[in-house]
Motif scaffolding. Structure first.
Motif, PDB file in Angstrom:
ATOM      1  N   LEU A  66      -4.524  -3.407   4.507  1.00  0.00           N
ATOM      2  CA  LEU A  66      -3.651  -2.595   3.652  1.00  0.00           C
ATOM      3  C   LEU A  66      -3.260  -3.358   2.391  1.00  0.00           C
ATOM      4  O   LEU A  66      -3.179  -2.780   1.302  1.00  0.00           O
ATOM      5  CB  LEU A  66      -2.417  -2.147   4.435  1.00  0.00           C
ATOM      6  CG  LEU A  66      -2.719  -1.231   5.623  1.00  0.00           C
ATOM      7  CD1 LEU A  66      -1.476  -1.019   6.469  1.00  0.00           C
ATOM      8  CD2 LEU A  66      -3.301   0.091   5.149  1.00  0.00           C
ATOM      9  N   LYS A  86       1.354   3.019  -3.341  1.00  0.00           N
ATOM     10  CA  LYS A  86       0.036   3.283  -3.930  1.00  0.00           C
ATOM     11  C   LYS A  86       0.109   4.003  -5.278  1.00  0.00           C
ATOM     12  O   LYS A  86      -0.586   3.632  -6.215  1.00  0.00           O
ATOM     13  CB  LYS A  86      -0.796   4.104  -2.942  1.00  0.00           C
ATOM     14  CG  LYS A  86      -2.195   4.388  -3.380  1.00  0.00           C
ATOM     15  CD  LYS A  86      -2.946   5.145  -2.304  1.00  0.00           C
ATOM     16  CE  LYS A  86      -4.384   5.387  -2.693  1.00  0.00           C
ATOM     17  NZ  LYS A  86      -5.116   6.061  -1.620  1.00  0.00           N
ATOM     18  N   ASP A 111       0.814  -1.213   0.000  1.00  0.00           N
ATOM     19  CA  ASP A 111       0.000   0.000   0.000  1.00  0.00           C
ATOM     20  C   ASP A 111       0.846   1.261   0.000  1.00  0.00           C
ATOM     21  O   ASP A 111       0.422   2.306  -0.478  1.00  0.00           O
ATOM     22  CB  ASP A 111      -0.936   0.008   1.206  1.00  0.00           C
ATOM     23  CG  ASP A 111      -0.165  -0.027   2.516  1.00  0.00           C
ATOM     24  OD1 ASP A 111       0.504  -1.056   2.781  1.00  0.00           O
ATOM     25  OD2 ASP A 111      -0.221   0.973   3.268  1.00  0.00           O
ATOM     26  N   GLN A 167      -6.237  -3.367   0.023  1.00  0.00           N
ATOM     27  CA  GLN A 167      -6.329  -2.096  -0.696  1.00  0.00           C
ATOM     28  C   GLN A 167      -5.342  -2.065  -1.857  1.00  0.00           C
ATOM     29  O   GLN A 167      -5.683  -1.639  -2.972  1.00  0.00           O
ATOM     30  CB  GLN A 167      -6.074  -0.931   0.256  1.00  0.00           C
ATOM     31  CG  GLN A 167      -7.147  -0.740   1.294  1.00  0.00           C
ATOM     32  CD  GLN A 167      -6.743   0.229   2.390  1.00  0.00           C
ATOM     33  OE1 GLN A 167      -5.763   0.967   2.273  1.00  0.00           O
ATOM     34  NE2 GLN A 167      -7.502   0.230   3.479  1.00  0.00           N
ATOM     35  N   ALA A 168      -4.109  -2.505  -1.605  1.00  0.00           N
ATOM     36  CA  ALA A 168      -3.095  -2.534  -2.659  1.00  0.00           C
ATOM     37  C   ALA A 168      -3.499  -3.511  -3.760  1.00  0.00           C
ATOM     38  O   ALA A 168      -3.375  -3.200  -4.952  1.00  0.00           O
ATOM     39  CB  ALA A 168      -1.737  -2.910  -2.072  1.00  0.00           C
ATOM     40  N   LEU A 170      -5.779  -2.140  -6.301  1.00  0.00           N
ATOM     41  CA  LEU A 170      -5.207  -1.137  -7.204  1.00  0.00           C
ATOM     42  C   LEU A 170      -4.318  -1.731  -8.292  1.00  0.00           C
ATOM     43  O   LEU A 170      -4.017  -1.058  -9.282  1.00  0.00           O
ATOM     44  CB  LEU A 170      -4.402  -0.108  -6.397  1.00  0.00           C
ATOM     45  CG  LEU A 170      -5.221   0.747  -5.429  1.00  0.00           C
ATOM     46  CD1 LEU A 170      -4.303   1.598  -4.563  1.00  0.00           C
ATOM     47  CD2 LEU A 170      -6.210   1.613  -6.197  1.00  0.00           C
ATOM     48  N   LEU A 188       1.077   1.361  -8.109  1.00  0.00           N
ATOM     49  CA  LEU A 188       0.448   0.050  -8.237  1.00  0.00           C
ATOM     50  C   LEU A 188      -0.294  -0.153  -9.556  1.00  0.00           C
ATOM     51  O   LEU A 188      -0.237  -1.236 -10.134  1.00  0.00           O
ATOM     52  CB  LEU A 188      -0.484  -0.211  -7.052  1.00  0.00           C
ATOM     53  CG  LEU A 188       0.212  -0.302  -5.697  1.00  0.00           C
ATOM     54  CD1 LEU A 188      -0.813  -0.487  -4.581  1.00  0.00           C
ATOM     55  CD2 LEU A 188       1.236  -1.425  -5.689  1.00  0.00           C
TER      56      LEU A 188
END
Length: 108
Positions: free
Chosen positions: A60, A36, A33, A63-64, A67, A39
C-alpha cells in the motif's frame, strides 16, 4: 509527522491543501494510500518508513509512493512489524527521520 494510519492521511491531505507551507513529511507505518486522491498534489518532500515485516502495508505504501509527484523516498525497516516494537527499530526510524529533516532543512 505520522504515527497512526489516519494521521498519515490527514498529514498528506493537509500538505496537498497547504502547498509550500509544509516543508517536509515523514510517515512511520502509516497508510498514505488512504489519501490517494491528494497524493499527486503533495509538494512537500515525503519519506515513507515501513516495517519490513508489515506485509500488506508495504504494498500500500509502494502504491502511494508511486502517486507522489514530489521528492520522495520509501524505506523498509528490516525486522520491524507494523508497530515497530522490535528492539532497535524505533531508533532506526528516529535516525532516518532526523536525516530526512536535516536534508530538507540544511543549515537549520
Amino acid at each position: 509527522m505520522s504515527f497512526l494510519p489516519t494521521v498519515a492521511v490527514a498529514a498528506l491531505q493537509s500538505t496537498a491543501a497547504l502547498g509550500d507551507e509544509i516543508k517536509a513529511v515523514v510517515s512511520r507505518g502509516g497508510r498514505p494510500d488512504l489519501a490517494k486522491a491528494y497524493l499527486a498534489k503533495v509538494t512537500a518532500p515525503t519519506l515513507l518508513l515501513v516495517g519490513g515485516y508489515d506485509d500488506g502495508v508495504i504494498e500500500l505504501n509502494e502504491q502511494a509512493h508511486a502517486l507522489l509527484n514530489c521528492e520522495k523516498e520509501m524505506t523498509l525497516i528490516p525486522g520491524a512489524t507494523h508497530l515497530f516494537e522490535e528492539a532497535g527499530t524505533l531508533e532506526q526510524v528516529a535516525e532516518l527521520a532526523a536525516q530526512w529533516f536535516v536534508k530538507q532543512f540544511p543549515g537549520k
